[in-house]
Design an enzyme around this catalytic site. Sequence first.
Site, PDB file in Angstrom:
ATOM      1  N   CYS A  99     -64.189 -68.468 -96.640  1.00 57.17           N
ATOM      2  CA  CYS A  99     -64.968 -67.582 -95.765  1.00 57.17           C
ATOM      3  C   CYS A  99     -64.030 -66.503 -95.244  1.00 57.17           C
ATOM      4  CB  CYS A  99     -65.567 -68.378 -94.606  1.00 57.17           C
ATOM      5  SG  CYS A  99     -66.171 -67.348 -93.255  1.00 57.17           S
ATOM      6  N   CYS A 103     -68.109 -60.640 -92.218  1.00 55.70           N
ATOM      7  CA  CYS A 103     -69.521 -60.276 -92.401  1.00 55.70           C
ATOM      8  C   CYS A 103     -70.334 -60.361 -91.117  1.00 55.70           C
ATOM      9  CB  CYS A 103     -70.163 -61.177 -93.445  1.00 55.70           C
ATOM     10  SG  CYS A 103     -69.042 -61.666 -94.743  1.00 55.70           S
ATOM     11  N   THR A 190     -67.266 -67.907 -86.245  1.00 59.91           N
ATOM     12  CA  THR A 190     -66.454 -67.598 -87.420  1.00 59.91           C
ATOM     13  C   THR A 190     -65.520 -66.423 -87.140  1.00 59.91           C
ATOM     14  OG1 THR A 190     -68.131 -68.417 -88.933  1.00 59.91           O
ATOM     15  CG2 THR A 190     -66.627 -66.764 -89.804  1.00 59.91           C
ATOM     16  N   GLU A 257     -63.190 -71.269 -87.300  1.00 60.67           N
ATOM     17  CA  GLU A 257     -64.233 -71.245 -86.276  1.00 60.67           C
ATOM     18  C   GLU A 257     -63.627 -71.647 -84.935  1.00 60.67           C
ATOM     19  OE1 GLU A 257     -65.292 -72.258 -89.401  1.00 60.67           O
ATOM     20  OE2 GLU A 257     -66.746 -70.632 -89.647  1.00 60.67           O
ATOM     21  N   HIS A 292     -77.598 -62.248 -92.255  1.00 56.93           N
ATOM     22  CA  HIS A 292     -76.558 -63.246 -92.551  1.00 56.93           C
ATOM     23  C   HIS A 292     -77.047 -64.254 -93.607  1.00 56.93           C
ATOM     24  CE1 HIS A 292     -72.473 -64.139 -91.821  1.00 56.93           C
ATOM     25  NE2 HIS A 292     -72.702 -65.410 -91.535  1.00 56.93           N
ATOM     26  N   TYR A 296     -75.185 -65.017 -97.493  1.00 54.82           N
ATOM     27  CA  TYR A 296     -74.833 -66.280 -98.160  1.00 54.82           C
ATOM     28  C   TYR A 296     -75.189 -66.257 -99.646  1.00 54.82           C
ATOM     29  CZ  TYR A 296     -73.336 -68.830 -94.022  1.00 54.82           C
ATOM     30  OH  TYR A 296     -72.633 -69.274 -92.934  1.00 54.82           O
ATOM     31  N   CYS A 299     -71.439 -64.508-100.596  1.00 53.50           N
ATOM     32  CA  CYS A 299     -70.144 -65.185-100.385  1.00 53.50           C
ATOM     33  C   CYS A 299     -70.112 -66.568-101.007  1.00 53.50           C
ATOM     34  CB  CYS A 299     -69.806 -65.235 -98.897  1.00 53.50           C
ATOM     35  SG  CYS A 299     -70.699 -66.466 -97.933  1.00 53.50           S
ATOM     36  N   GLU A 455     -70.856 -75.315 -94.057  1.00 51.78           N
ATOM     37  CA  GLU A 455     -71.313 -73.999 -93.625  1.00 51.78           C
ATOM     38  C   GLU A 455     -72.563 -73.583 -94.403  1.00 51.78           C
ATOM     39  OE1 GLU A 455     -68.868 -70.403 -94.158  1.00 51.78           O
ATOM     40  OE2 GLU A 455     -69.100 -70.155 -92.012  1.00 51.78           O
TER      41      GLU A 455
HETATM   42 FE1  SF4 Z   1     -68.066 -66.276 -93.949  1.00 53.12          FE
HETATM   43 FE2  SF4 Z   1     -69.967 -66.015 -95.804  1.00 53.12          FE
HETATM   44 FE3  SF4 Z   1     -70.565 -65.691 -93.210  1.00 53.12          FE
HETATM   45 FE4  SF4 Z   1     -69.079 -63.892 -94.546  1.00 53.12          FE
HETATM   46  S1  SF4 Z   1     -71.256 -64.416 -94.920  1.00 53.12           S
HETATM   47  S2  SF4 Z   1     -68.684 -64.680 -92.502  1.00 53.12           S
HETATM   48  S3  SF4 Z   1     -67.895 -65.199 -95.900  1.00 53.12           S
HETATM   49  S4  SF4 Z   1     -69.885 -67.576 -94.228  1.00 53.12           S
HETATM   50 FE    FE Z   2     -70.961 -68.148 -91.903  1.00 57.48          FE
END
Ligand code: SF4
Ligand code: FE
Length: 489
Positions: A99, A103, A190, A257, A292, A296, A299, A455
């Site tokens: 991660c 983001c 995060t 985190e 968000h 996902y 990422c 996560e």
């Molecule tokens: Fe982390 Fe994925 Fe959230 Fe970006 S979108 S902060 S990489 S969990």
């Molecule tokens: Fe996240």
Amino acid sequence: MLMTGAQYIESLRKLKTRVYLFGEEIENWVDHPMIRPSIDCVAVTYDLAHDPQYTDLMTAKSILNGETINRFCNIHQSTDDLRKKVKMQRLLGQKTASCFQRCVGMDSFNAVYSTTFEVDKKYGTTYHQNFLKYLKFVQENDLVVDGAMTDPKGDRGLAPSKQKDPDLFLRIVERRPDGIVIRGSKAHQTGSINSHEHLIMPTMAMGEEDKDYAVSFACPTDADGIYMIYGRQSCDTRKLEPDADVDLGNHKYGGQEALVVFDNVFIPNDRIFLCGEYDFATMLVERFAGYHRQSYGGCKVGVGDVIIGAAALAADYNGASKATHIKDKLIEMTHLNETLYCCGIACSAEGYPTAAGNYQIDLLLANVCKQNVTRFPYEIVRLAEDIAGGLMVTMPSERDFRSDLKVGKKGETIGDICNKYFAGSPTCTTEERMRVLRFLENICLGSAAVGYRTESMHGAGSPQAQRIMIARQGNIEGKKALAKAILDI
Ligand code: SF4
Ligand code: FE
């Protein structure tokens, strides 16, 4: 200005961020072996923006002045921007297997940008102007901003204002002519410690009695009264072992985190983006969560690519890659991973402009995306463990593999014995085999499992949160009408 990774790391040293870990204050947290991999991971978001082959994905043009900015500071101007966002996240997942944390800032910018516009229209407030000024500051300095939404929530059956301890949701404790004073916390944030700034949003729908909790604002991470208590991860103390390398699995990067505490923090008026307009809490939550959940689909897919690659390597090194069931498992992993990507791309392609003009993803498809993410990575990890074999959790430590303590009758060392009995296919060294297996251990059930497996379940909202959105957006009445029309009912 586009910072480099090294400049970003140096910029963190200038902050007076208060960090606690294992019950102690950490003075030099930038170089702490448990924290540094997560900082190096964010640094990749800076370095790749300077790499000519990734310019198209990693940078964008500022809506404020047309300057080149890092895409993580962008306000999405089209569905093309939304798709590029997902592709950038997949790329970074591939490069870090982790991660990369940045983001949450990008997703909060876009949610706050569009919501403040609509709040101002209804109430005549100036939140959108406040936010534009803030965005300029962020873009000009290429900052990492921690978009923070999740309150600890205490008793889940009670509204914010009904909690026995009023601090369990972050709130305004004082209104002054020049600003507000904030008390409470945001949990499992995060990248919190690695951020220059925090951008706070409310965590759920609110009623009039929750007015003091309907608040959005930005402040420096080292503002007076803010501190962070670091979240520990499975096997995290391996990072403290001397010369730790192979046993870390991912020895380069990691996630992070923390619990962020606001102990009566003053926020000046021009950094406030919502202050009591409780009827807009839902819009802000849905938009941020929607972005968000789209994220996902990028990422986690990039990290999935690395896991599939590692599983295929493990099969090679075990000498098993020609077995048809191994090939089929790799196909299944790829199918699952690309299905997640399809959802990320689809909710982006179906995006639409908000009243403020920036682009919002399709909410139903983004929620379907994240719902799939709560499931498929578990199956991908199950298949990776199947292919890897039990050695990924029974292997001796790297110190044994390197040990020159003599134990055998012919003078063999512990290292000799380990290297002899854990050798695999002649295409690899025993150490290469160990590296792959330790990586899979790390990502399936070690410290990196936070950023991939768990996560995937709870990040960007737990599965039930998506099901509520799917119920709201799913239009069952419309579907009943379709059935009735066919059936002449
Ligand atoms: Fe982390 Fe994925 Fe959230 Fe970006 S979108 S902060 S990489 S969990
Ligand atoms: Fe996240």
